[in-house]
Design a protein around this motif. Structure first.
Motif, PDB file in Angstrom:
ATOM      1  N   ASN A 232       0.699  -1.338   0.026  1.00 11.27           N
ATOM      2  CA  ASN A 232       0.054   0.064   0.221  1.00 11.27           C
ATOM      3  C   ASN A 232       0.734   1.249   0.167  1.00 11.27           C
ATOM      4  O   ASN A 232       0.284   2.137  -0.472  1.00 11.27           O
ATOM      5  CB  ASN A 232      -0.919  -0.263   1.218  1.00 11.27           C
ATOM      6  N   TYR A 239      -3.601   3.005  -8.654  1.00 15.82           N
ATOM      7  CA  TYR A 239      -4.079   1.904  -7.844  1.00 15.82           C
ATOM      8  C   TYR A 239      -5.355   2.542  -6.760  1.00 15.82           C
ATOM      9  O   TYR A 239      -6.188   1.705  -6.629  1.00 15.82           O
ATOM     10  CB  TYR A 239      -2.917   1.402  -7.121  1.00 15.82           C
ATOM     11  N   TRP A 240      -4.877   3.686  -6.134  1.00 18.48           N
ATOM     12  CA  TRP A 240      -6.083   4.397  -5.221  1.00 18.48           C
ATOM     13  C   TRP A 240      -7.395   4.593  -5.976  1.00 18.48           C
ATOM     14  O   TRP A 240      -8.213   4.751  -5.341  1.00 18.48           O
ATOM     15  CB  TRP A 240      -5.412   5.533  -4.411  1.00 18.48           C
ATOM     16  N   ILE A 243      -9.600   1.658  -6.768  1.00 24.58           N
ATOM     17  CA  ILE A 243     -10.175   1.653  -5.370  1.00 24.58           C
ATOM     18  C   ILE A 243     -11.402   2.359  -5.015  1.00 24.58           C
ATOM     19  O   ILE A 243     -12.445   1.961  -4.893  1.00 24.58           O
ATOM     20  CB  ILE A 243      -9.261   1.329  -4.089  1.00 24.58           C
ATOM     21  N   PHE A 244     -11.104   3.564  -5.082  1.00 29.06           N
ATOM     22  CA  PHE A 244     -12.026   4.553  -4.585  1.00 29.06           C
ATOM     23  C   PHE A 244     -13.052   5.110  -5.726  1.00 29.06           C
ATOM     24  O   PHE A 244     -14.019   5.430  -5.459  1.00 29.06           O
ATOM     25  CB  PHE A 244     -11.705   5.759  -3.861  1.00 29.06           C
ATOM     26  N   LYS A 253     -21.457   3.295  -7.711  1.00 27.79           N
ATOM     27  CA  LYS A 253     -20.498   4.089  -6.876  1.00 27.79           C
ATOM     28  C   LYS A 253     -21.636   5.100  -5.885  1.00 27.79           C
ATOM     29  O   LYS A 253     -20.992   5.492  -4.739  1.00 27.79           O
ATOM     30  CB  LYS A 253     -19.725   4.778  -7.538  1.00 27.79           C
ATOM     31  N   PRO A 260     -16.489   0.944  -4.389  1.00 21.78           N
ATOM     32  CA  PRO A 260     -15.463   1.080  -3.376  1.00 21.78           C
ATOM     33  C   PRO A 260     -15.230   0.115  -2.231  1.00 21.78           C
ATOM     34  O   PRO A 260     -14.022   0.009  -1.808  1.00 21.78           O
ATOM     35  CB  PRO A 260     -15.671   2.474  -3.084  1.00 21.78           C
ATOM     36  N   VAL A 261     -16.329  -0.036  -1.605  1.00 22.02           N
ATOM     37  CA  VAL A 261     -16.315  -0.817  -0.358  1.00 22.02           C
ATOM     38  C   VAL A 261     -15.757  -2.314  -0.393  1.00 22.02           C
ATOM     39  O   VAL A 261     -14.961  -2.637   0.047  1.00 22.02           O
ATOM     40  CB  VAL A 261     -17.774  -1.011   0.372  1.00 22.02           C
ATOM     41  N   GLU A 263     -14.040  -3.253  -3.150  1.00 18.62           N
ATOM     42  CA  GLU A 263     -12.401  -2.877  -3.379  1.00 18.62           C
ATOM     43  C   GLU A 263     -11.403  -2.498  -2.348  1.00 18.62           C
ATOM     44  O   GLU A 263     -10.477  -3.135  -1.907  1.00 18.62           O
ATOM     45  CB  GLU A 263     -12.174  -1.626  -4.504  1.00 18.62           C
ATOM     46  N   PHE A 264     -12.103  -1.840  -1.296  1.00 20.34           N
ATOM     47  CA  PHE A 264     -11.375  -1.508  -0.088  1.00 20.34           C
ATOM     48  C   PHE A 264     -11.362  -2.812   0.737  1.00 20.34           C
ATOM     49  O   PHE A 264     -10.076  -3.105   1.268  1.00 20.34           O
ATOM     50  CB  PHE A 264     -12.032  -0.450   0.847  1.00 20.34           C
ATOM     51  N   VAL A 265     -12.166  -3.515   0.913  1.00 16.43           N
ATOM     52  CA  VAL A 265     -12.096  -4.880   1.724  1.00 16.43           C
ATOM     53  C   VAL A 265     -11.151  -5.774   0.919  1.00 16.43           C
ATOM     54  O   VAL A 265     -10.395  -6.427   1.530  1.00 16.43           O
ATOM     55  CB  VAL A 265     -13.467  -5.678   1.581  1.00 16.43           C
ATOM     56  N   ILE A 267      -8.434  -4.976  -0.357  1.00 20.79           N
ATOM     57  CA  ILE A 267      -6.989  -4.490   0.013  1.00 20.79           C
ATOM     58  C   ILE A 267      -6.746  -5.401   1.238  1.00 20.79           C
ATOM     59  O   ILE A 267      -5.440  -5.757   1.469  1.00 20.79           O
ATOM     60  CB  ILE A 267      -7.012  -2.994   0.584  1.00 20.79           C
TER      61      ILE A 267
END
Lengths: 359, 166
Positions: A232, A239-240, A243-244, A253, A260-261, A263-265, A267
């Motif tokens: 990270n 990359y970020w 994700i968002f 979205k 986003p959620v 994708e965040f999970v 990570i």
């Protein structure tokens, strides 16, 4: 042919060993029921001393240092053999059951068990330190050899090490990370050798091997945390953004940030999978070998013929699983390194296509 | 499930020991190994290239040498041929010169002989003339004792001169 005969004789001798043991125990008329689950769990989990063998109800073990800081009574440093004479030493004792089973605990003023700050050199810690030392020693020796020999080709063990190092570097790290892989190569190689050496140490059944280091969640947790941080920190803008603000239809979205959620999970699940994979594989390998060994002792009640047959079967399977575990030791180290490299490579992506225009 | 809860002591030691391992190996271990292998790879590549170049050069040098050798051999035969030709030419020339010289000498000799012969003839003539004058003197001295005869002679001589003049 001679090799084969040797193996045959050896396995026959090994077959004889448990038989003599059974005879002895039958004479004593003291065949106790073996709790296989307890037995395996005890062997794959940590302990405060290094248990070698039990003979006639006497435990032979190597005592290890215990280092404890208690908020009630300060620092305690003593050898684990202190518990042999007295189960309660300096107000500390090993819990037999409950939340802190097999851990050193103390009682506070209200009489409830609490766990002090415990940085004892346990079986796993000892094996871990030994493995770490071994890795450093090994790689520094190779590095020294390179400094000494310069451009000359390495020979013998050094060339074997070079083969493994360059195989990981050229066939795993380089293609998985892609451009700009060089700063990550030393770390990933370190991870590979750290896991590989500790895996192999776990396969050696006698001291100082045999501890279930890489099959312990704490070890794999630290390994994956470090990988998580590196992935990270080296994450690119793209990359970020992915994700968002991923390239999905807008309603996914806004107003509920569904993608986003997810994708965040993602990570977190990536290193989590790394942690669990190594832990579960190594734990399963150890459990399998222990289970097969237990087969010999369980089958005692089948009588002499049944026991002998099961013993032979157990040894054949144990040898087979040991070979598989050798393979697994390499493969798991390889996979951890490869997936770490892949995650780093994914985090370093450049914008590769135009964002989809909303229709 | 104690298996799934990480033990704090083990975490502590893992952080420390793994940290040390990573620190030492990423600083003093692997970079050296990777650098050396990379440098060696470059060195081998360069050596191979140089060997290829050297072999190419050697071949060209060899070809050049052979070329020079064959040229020299050609030159050698050419020079030998020329020398042989020159020799023949020289000999011919010498022969020619010698024959010319010889001719000249012979011609000279002939001229000299001729001159000497004429000289000798002239000498003889002079002597003959002197002799004949002497004789004539003596004869005349004998004949010119009287005057008439002297006159006769003078007349005859004058006649003779006149005849030769007319």
């Amino acid at each position: 042919m001679i090799k084969f005969a040797k193996i045959l004789i050896l396995s026959f001798l090994m077959l004889m060993l448990p038989l003599t043991y059974i005879n002895a125990s039958e004479n004593n008329q003291k065949i106790e029921e073996l709790n296989v689950r307890e037995f395996i769990l005890e062997h794959v989990s940590d302990s405060y001393e290094w248990h070698i063998a039990s003979l006639n109800n006497r435990h032979i073990s190597i005592p290890l240092p215990i280092i404890i800081y208690s908020s009630l009574s300060g620092w305690h440093v003593f050898m684990s053999s202190a518990f042999h004479h007295d189960p309660v030493h300096e107000g500390l004792y090993i819990a037999k059951e409950g939340k802190y089973k097999n851990k050193i605990v103390e009682k506070n003023s209200s009489g409830t068990e609490i766990k002090p700050f415990d940085i004892s050199i346990t079986k796993n810690v000892f094996s871990l330190l030994f493995g770490s030392f071994l890795v450093i020693f090994l790689i520094m020796k190779v590095a020294k050899s390179y400094q000494k020999h310069g451009y000359k080709t390495q020979t013998g063990f050094m060339s074997f090490m070079e083969m493994i190092i360059m195989n990981i570097n050229d066939d795993v790290i380089k293609p998985c990370i892609g451009k700009g892989y060089k700063p990550y190569a030393p770390y990933l190689l370190t991870v590979f050798f750290f896991i590989f050496v500790n895996n192999l140490l776990g396969l050696i059944p006698i001291f100082p091997g045999g501890a279930n280091v890489t099959g312990n969640i704490a070890i794999t947790f630290v390994l994956s945390i470090v990988t998580f941080l590196i992935v990270n920190i080296s994450g690119s803008k793209e990359y970020w953004r992915e994700i968002f603000w991923p390239d999905v239809p807008l309603w996914l979205k806004i107003p509920i940030p569904l993608m986003p959620v997810i994708e965040f999970v993602g990570i977190i699940t990536k290193p989590f999978a790394l942690m669990l994979r190594l832990f579960a594989n190594m734990l399963a390998g150890h459990s399998l070998i222990l289970g097969l060994t237990c087969l010999i002792f369980i089958s005692v009640k089948f009588g002499l013929a049944g026991n002998a047959g099961m013993t032979a079967l157990s040894i054949v399977f144990s040898v087979f699983i040991d070979f598989v575990e050798l393979l697994v030791a390499y493969i798991q180290a390889y996979i951890f390194t490869m997936l770490s490299a892949v995650f780093i490579g994914l985090a370093k992506i450049e914008p590769h296509h135009k964002p989809l225009s909303p229709k | 499930m104690s298996l799934l809860t990480p033990d704090s002591g083990l975490l502590f030691w893992m952080f420390i020991s793994f940290g040390i391992v990573v620190f030492i190996l990423t600083k003093y271990g692997f970079p050296i190994i990777l650098k050396m292998v990379e440098e060696r790879k470059a060195y081998i590549e360069e050596s191979l290239l140089m060997a290829e170049k050297a072999r190419f050069e050697l071949n060209s040098v060899k070809a050049e040498g052979e070329n020079i050798l064959s040229l020299a051999r050609k030159e050698h035969t050419k020079i030998l041929n020329e020398a042989a030709e020159f020799k023949i030419l020289l000999v011919n020339e010498a022969k020619q010169k010698a024959s010319i010289e010889a001719d000249k000498i012979i011609a000279d000799a002939r001229v000299q002989i001729l001159a000497e012969k004429e000289e000798a003839i002239r000498d003889i003539r002079r002597q003959v003339a002197e002799l004949s004058i002497d004789i004539a003197e003596k004869v005349i001295r004998g004949n010119l004792v009287n005057k008439s005869e002297q006159m006769n002679l003078i007349n005859r001589l004058i006649d003779e001169v006149n005849i030769s003049k007319s």
